[in-house]
Design a protein around this motif. Structure first.
Motif, mmCIF file in Angstrom:
data_model
loop_
_atom_site.group_PDB
_atom_site.id
_atom_site.type_symbol
_atom_site.label_atom_id
_atom_site.label_comp_id
_atom_site.label_asym_id
_atom_site.label_seq_id
_atom_site.Cartn_x
_atom_site.Cartn_y
_atom_site.Cartn_z
ATOM 1 N N TYR B 187 0.736 -1.017 -0.056
ATOM 2 C CA TYR B 187 0.083 0.048 -0.004
ATOM 3 C C TYR B 187 0.921 1.174 0.095
ATOM 4 C CZ TYR B 187 -3.329 3.424 1.708
ATOM 5 O OH TYR B 187 -4.153 4.672 1.682
ATOM 6 N N SER B 190 2.526 1.738 -3.412
ATOM 7 C CA SER B 190 1.637 2.041 -4.397
ATOM 8 C C SER B 190 1.265 3.615 -4.218
ATOM 9 C CB SER B 190 0.580 1.347 -4.365
ATOM 10 O OG SER B 190 0.731 -0.078 -4.649
ATOM 11 N N MET B 191 1.159 4.084 -3.062
ATOM 12 C CA MET B 191 0.638 5.301 -2.828
ATOM 13 C C MET B 191 1.793 6.428 -2.584
ATOM 14 S SD MET B 191 -2.249 4.533 -2.984
ATOM 15 C CE MET B 191 -3.035 3.186 -2.565
ATOM 16 N N CYS B 213 -5.022 1.528 5.889
ATOM 17 C CA CYS B 213 -4.647 2.519 5.101
ATOM 18 C C CYS B 213 -4.147 3.737 6.283
ATOM 19 C CB CYS B 213 -5.754 3.190 4.430
ATOM 20 S SG CYS B 213 -6.487 2.075 2.987
ATOM 21 N N SER B 217 -0.116 1.896 7.537
ATOM 22 C CA SER B 217 0.657 2.773 6.343
ATOM 23 C C SER B 217 1.371 3.816 7.181
ATOM 24 C CB SER B 217 -0.118 3.293 5.430
ATOM 25 O OG SER B 217 -0.799 4.685 6.032
ATOM 26 N N ILE B 252 -2.841 12.962 3.076
ATOM 27 C CA ILE B 252 -3.823 11.596 2.461
ATOM 28 C C ILE B 252 -4.985 11.578 3.390
ATOM 29 C CG2 ILE B 252 -3.782 9.085 1.936
ATOM 30 C CD1 ILE B 252 -0.357 9.373 1.486
ATOM 31 N N LEU B 277 -3.835 13.014 -1.866
ATOM 32 C CA LEU B 277 -4.844 11.911 -2.335
ATOM 33 C C LEU B 277 -5.894 11.668 -1.420
ATOM 34 C CD1 LEU B 277 -1.997 9.166 -2.762
ATOM 35 C CD2 LEU B 277 -3.455 10.104 -4.557
ATOM 36 N N PHE B 279 -9.091 9.380 -0.791
ATOM 37 C CA PHE B 279 -9.583 7.768 -1.165
ATOM 38 C C PHE B 279 -10.972 7.593 -0.457
ATOM 39 C CE2 PHE B 279 -4.955 6.822 -1.579
ATOM 40 C CZ PHE B 279 -5.103 6.655 -2.956
ATOM 41 N N ALA B 315 -6.528 0.689 -6.235
ATOM 42 C CA ALA B 315 -6.793 2.077 -5.836
ATOM 43 C C ALA B 315 -6.731 2.754 -7.106
ATOM 44 C CB ALA B 315 -5.649 2.856 -5.000
ATOM 45 N N LEU B 317 -5.496 5.566 -8.956
ATOM 46 C CA LEU B 317 -4.416 6.617 -9.019
ATOM 47 C C LEU B 317 -4.115 7.223 -10.514
ATOM 48 C CD1 LEU B 317 -1.695 4.378 -6.772
ATOM 49 C CD2 LEU B 317 -3.118 6.517 -6.220
#
Lengths: 88, 498
Positions: B187, B190-191, B213, B217, B252, B277, B279, B315, B317
């Motif tokens: 995670y 990727s972010m 998340c 994270s 985020i 970001l 989500f 996700a 992106l």
């Protein structure tokens, strides 16, 4: 406790506390910290207050200060009805 | 697993801020010390590797400390929803053989009642004592000194969580330290999360979404966890949320559609330009909510898809988040997604089928039901029960569910579990529970259709359910019928009840 506060107390005990093992809710008890008014409870409470007291609750009035306790709800209602009377 | 990550962050930036909660700004150095103190206190109470420890807390600093401390000891985390009622909690306690529960004054009483009915002692530890005789977290932390703890083996169980199922009670999922380590790594990678990021936490930490998340994270990267203290009810906390977003400038923001709608409709403006970001997960993001948040704050909300069994899977992106808003994006690093037909064969690109996923973060199966494990886990893949498609670019779109689950604001409600409770009412002869559309876009509500044998009214049945089920599972509507429509084979015809 005033009739208005007593009505709010009855609603809370009947609708928001079942299963939470809350035997009583005092006038100044913190409804938010006790978990009585949660994300579902606030919707039900607002709906009840609007229909029971024939008021419309604006978005900006949805604050922890207005719904923290039966006392604060009663104060908020008093302000609302005074405002409505003034407008009327 | 998580403590070694905290050690790494302490070494890299000891005075960097790990957690913001109320007026507290906890540095990485302080966080490690507090976690070690909690761990020492729990060990002093006899908590040992493999013991199940329930966390029954709202989002607060104590949750964070206990989460890391329990896992550092090698005990198994059992994060539970504080909205659960006694029967729901007791089910979880028994399934997991919970040895201790850490809770607050709201739930301490019910935990003691459950404890007294169990066949083994359950230690009830409170963050805020409801009674003088109760063991407090503060007391435990003062009994022993902080001491470093060794990393746990990768195959040790890290957490028990409960996944909604299509039949009966929720199913217990065990994920290992290796599973959650993989989730945190994939995670964060990727972010592109680094220690310079801040993660705004409004989603519940007991849920997979918040755990992965927000908690994992930030532990993985050394980013700051900015907590909205006890965000429930969010409707009343949105001013505080906007204040925090402006003051702390997190980058985020994982939320659910309701969070974004409530903020978009807030009476006051706010500068949210620090966010890179946003989500949304848990339930489909309505276009109206996406547009409202974009118009108000200039930030596109991107959809994310995950599940209890494997954490985050995909996700969005995409470079064009507006045109692709309806997609939950591409699989995150290490995750595979295939779309299968009813025979388990892959469908052509663009065709709808059932999502099958693979991930290093995926659980090995359900603990208490070999039959359902065999159905849902095949050849290293989890058959999700979600329907969707993949486009030419590899973007995943969710289109529906194969399971019966009802989606109430992101919480998955198993209608069978609710039916079991409604049927236990002495006046109910038959009951079927279905999901129906609510007033707001994408909103789903629980409806119970019943055949009664006495004068029970909807108020009485709803009250009965409220005493036994978390509020989000309680039917909003009770409909009375003379009989439940069924096929000639006796199968309930749910489509005539919606």
């Amino acid at each position: 406790m005033s009739p208005v506060a007593a009505a709010i107390q009855r609603f809370i005990l009947a609708e928001l506390t079942p299963g939470r093992y809350v035997k009583s809710v005092g006038y100044e008890d913190d409804l938010l910290n006790l978990g009585i008014v949660d994300s579902h409870g606030i919707i039900e409470l607002v709906s009840y207050l609007e229909s029971e007291f024939e008021i419309s609750i604006d978005d900006e009035d949805l604050t922890p200060e207005n719904f923290a306790s039966i006392a604060s709800i009663e104060r908020f209602l008093a302000g609302q009805t005074a405002t409505d009377a003034g407008l009327g | 697993m998580s403590l070694e990550l905290l050690y790494a962050s302490r070494a890299a930036q000891p005075d960097g801020i790990a957690v913001v909660h109320r007026d507290d700004r906890i540095s990485h150095r302080e966080l490690v010390e507090l976690v070690e103190l909690v761990a020492a206190g729990l060990a002093g109470r006899g908590i040992a590797p493999g013991d199940a420890v329930a966390l029954l807390l709202p989002n607060n600093l104590e949750f964070v400390l206990c989460f890391h401390a329990v896992s550092a000891l090698g005990a198994v985390l059992v994060p539970l929803n504080p909205q659960f009622k006694q029967e729901e909690l007791e089910f979880c306690f028994r399934r997991c053989e919970v040895k201790a529960v850490i809770t607050d004054d709201r739930c301490a009483g019910v935990c003691e009642r459950i404890s007294s009915s169990m066949d083994w002692p359950v230690d009830v530890i409170t963050t805020r004592p409801a009674h003088p005789h109760m063991v407090t977290l503060e007391g435990l932390m003062s009994e022993h000194g902080a001491a470093p703890l060794a990393p746990r083996p990768a195959d040790d169980v890290f957490v028990y969580q409960f996944s909604s199922g299509s039949t009966g009670r929720p199913k217990r999922v065990a994920r290992t330290h290796a599973n959650v380590r993989a989730e945190a790594r994939t995670y964060a990678t990727s972010m592109g999360i680094t220690s310079a990021d801040g993660v705004f936490c409004v989603v519940p930490l007991f849920h997979t979404y918040g755990m992965g998340c927000c908690l994992l994270s930030t532990a993985q990267t050394g980013a700051t966890l900015v907590m909205l203290e006890d965000p429930n009810p969010f409707l009343l906390k949105r001013h505080r949320a906007l204040d925090l977003l402006e003051q702390e400038q997190p980058t985020i923001f994982p939320g659910v559609p309701f969070s974004f709608r409530v903020l978009a409709e807030a009476p006051r403006d706010a500068d949210l330009s620090s966010i890179r970001l946003c989500f949304s997960a848990g339930t489909a993001l309505p276009r109206s909510t996406f547009d409202a948040f974009l118009d108000r704050f200039g930030i596109p909300v991107r959809q994310l898809y995950g599940c209890t069994e494997a954490g985050t899977l995909t996700a969005n992106l995409d470079g064009d988040p507006v045109d692709t808003f309806a997609s939950v994006g591409k699989p995150v690093s290490g995750v595979g997604v295939r779309i299968l037909d009813d025979l388990g064969e892959p469908v052509p690109t663009g065709s709808i089928g059932e999502l099958a996923v693979s991930s290093p973060a995926l659980t090995a199966g359900y603990l208490d039901t070999a039959e359902l494990t065999a159905e849902a886990f095949r050849d290293g893949e989890f058959i999700t029960g979600d329907l969707g498609m993949v486009d030419d670019e590899g973007r995943v779109f969710l289109t529906g569910r194969k399971k019966l689950l009802i989606d109430v604001g992101g919480y998955k409600v198993d209608p069978i579990e609710v039916e079991d409770v409604v049927l236990s009412h002495p006046g109910v002869d038959e009951a079927v529970v279905v999901g129906v559309a609510g007033d707001n876009p994408g909103e789903e509500l629980v409806k119970a259709v019943v055949v009664v044998t006495d004068n029970s009214d909807s108020r009485e049945i709803i009250r009965f359910c409220r005493e036994r089920l978390a509020n989000y599972k309680v039917p909003h509507v009770v409909e009375f019928r003379e009989e439940i429509p069924k096929s000639p084979m006796g199968k309930v015809l749910r489509k005539y009840l919606i």
